[in-house]
Design a protein around this motif. Structure first.
Motif, mmCIF file in Angstrom:
data_model
loop_
_atom_site.group_PDB
_atom_site.id
_atom_site.type_symbol
_atom_site.label_atom_id
_atom_site.label_comp_id
_atom_site.label_asym_id
_atom_site.label_seq_id
_atom_site.Cartn_x
_atom_site.Cartn_y
_atom_site.Cartn_z
ATOM 1 N N ILE A 296 0.805 -1.210 0.000
ATOM 2 C CA ILE A 296 0.000 0.000 0.000
ATOM 3 C C ILE A 296 0.841 1.264 0.000
ATOM 4 O O ILE A 296 0.407 2.301 -0.508
ATOM 5 C CB ILE A 296 -0.988 -0.018 1.201
ATOM 6 C CG1 ILE A 296 -2.060 1.066 1.043
ATOM 7 C CG2 ILE A 296 -0.242 0.114 2.514
ATOM 8 C CD1 ILE A 296 -2.964 0.866 -0.146
ATOM 9 N N ASP B 282 1.189 3.065 -3.285
ATOM 10 C CA ASP B 282 -0.038 3.475 -3.954
ATOM 11 C C ASP B 282 0.121 4.825 -4.644
ATOM 12 O O ASP B 282 0.761 5.732 -4.127
ATOM 13 C CB ASP B 282 -1.181 3.555 -2.937
ATOM 14 C CG ASP B 282 -2.539 3.555 -3.595
ATOM 15 O OD1 ASP B 282 -2.693 2.914 -4.631
ATOM 16 O OD2 ASP B 282 -3.458 4.218 -3.065
ATOM 17 N N THR C 3 -1.302 -0.818 -6.586
ATOM 18 C CA THR C 3 -1.026 -1.700 -5.454
ATOM 19 C C THR C 3 -1.994 -2.886 -5.430
ATOM 20 O O THR C 3 -2.993 -2.913 -6.132
ATOM 21 C CB THR C 3 -1.098 -0.919 -4.140
ATOM 22 O OG1 THR C 3 -2.375 -0.286 -4.020
ATOM 23 C CG2 THR C 3 -0.017 0.143 -4.093
ATOM 24 N N LYS D 223 -7.862 6.789 -5.956
ATOM 25 C CA LYS D 223 -7.895 5.391 -5.522
ATOM 26 C C LYS D 223 -9.089 4.638 -6.094
ATOM 27 O O LYS D 223 -8.960 3.501 -6.556
ATOM 28 C CB LYS D 223 -7.910 5.315 -3.998
ATOM 29 C CG LYS D 223 -6.599 5.743 -3.350
ATOM 30 C CD LYS D 223 -6.693 5.677 -1.837
ATOM 31 C CE LYS D 223 -5.390 6.173 -1.205
ATOM 32 N NZ LYS D 223 -5.489 6.186 0.279
#
Length: 267
Positions: free
Chosen positions: A192, A195, A200, A255
């Motif tokens: 992570i 990221d 990831t 994300k």
């Protein structure tokens, strides 16, 4: 003179620390993950190619990425490059082109696992989680064998600027389904803390044994597979020297967009 030349070559061959080009580039355990490009910038519209395929070979023989202008999906296996087009056709490509984004390494399997029985995507990833116990490890993963089912995708090439983010182009995906097929899953599990710069979690592309089918994996059911793992101990990145990258806005949280692109549907 001949004896002197013979002596010269013998000295080169036995000199400590001397390695041939092939030896210097041989895969070794604990290698480096190399990224040409920045993942969140790429998926947000930086599709123009800038990094030569020829240079990728200096950094790896195994990996994945995207062709110029998002024209399909890219795979590197055993040092050879392949592209799955949006038509579903998979072809070998030469080194004259360039990529907007790619991630490669010199793959050297240090661990091998053979899970028993049939495994769908969730079960396969759960198994890998159980054996890849370093939650902050950088793993290159090569899954080979028979697959009961594989679903892949490739995007249509973009036509003109301004390019829209991949998450807004999900209707431009083309899906391909394969049943009872042998092939290779080529990919990574990244932690992570990487990221944004990288994608990831798990990220895999597929290439069939006969090298005619492939693409970004959306779903998979392994029937009899072998999992080879190389845990890498470093990573490096080369950033695009383009005006688009220099002006890219990194403040936005992308994300959810990355998840949508990886899974092929809005989250």
């Amino acid at each position: 003179m001949k004896s002197l030349l013979k002596y010269f070559f013998v000295v080169i061959l036995i000199t400590p620390g001397f390695k041939s080009v092939a030896q210097r580039k041989a895969p070794v355990a604990g290698g480096n993950l190399y990224s040409a490009g920045y993942a969140s910038a790429f998926i947000s519209g930086l599709y123009d190619a800038w990094y030569p395929y020829k240079k990728l070979h200096q950094h790896g023989n195994f990996g994945l990425g995207a062709p110029a202008k998002l024209d399909g999906e890219l795979m590197m296996l055993n040092g050879k490059l392949f592209k799955t087009e949006y038509t579903g056709k998979t072809v070998p490509i030469d080194d004259t082109g360039a990529t907007p984004y790619a991630v490669v390494c010199f793959f050297y399997a240090t661990k091998v696992f053979k899970p028993a029985g049939e495994l769908n995507k969730a079960a396969l990833f759960k198994f890998m989680d159980s054996v890849l116990v370093n939650q902050n490890g950088i793993y290159a993963i090569h899954v080979t064998g028979k697959f009961k089912y594989v679903k892949t995708r490739a995007f249509e090439p973009v036509q003109q600027k301004p390019y829209v983010p991949l998450a807004a182009m999900l209707n431009k995906q083309h899906f391909f389904e394969f049943r009872t097929i042998k092939g290779d899953m080529i990919g990574y599990k990244l932690p992570i803390y990487m990221d944004g710069a990288h994608i990831t979690g798990y990220h895999f592309h597929f290439l069939s044994d006969d090298k005619t089918s492939g693409g970004h994996i959306i779903d998979v059911i392994g029937d009899d597979v072998t999992i080879e793992v190389d845990m890498l101990n470093s990573y490096t990145m080369e950033l695009p020297p383009t005006a688009d990258f220099k002006n890219f806005d990194f403040k936005k949280d992308r994300k959810e967009e990355i998840k949508s692109v990886e899974n092929g549907k809005k989250q």
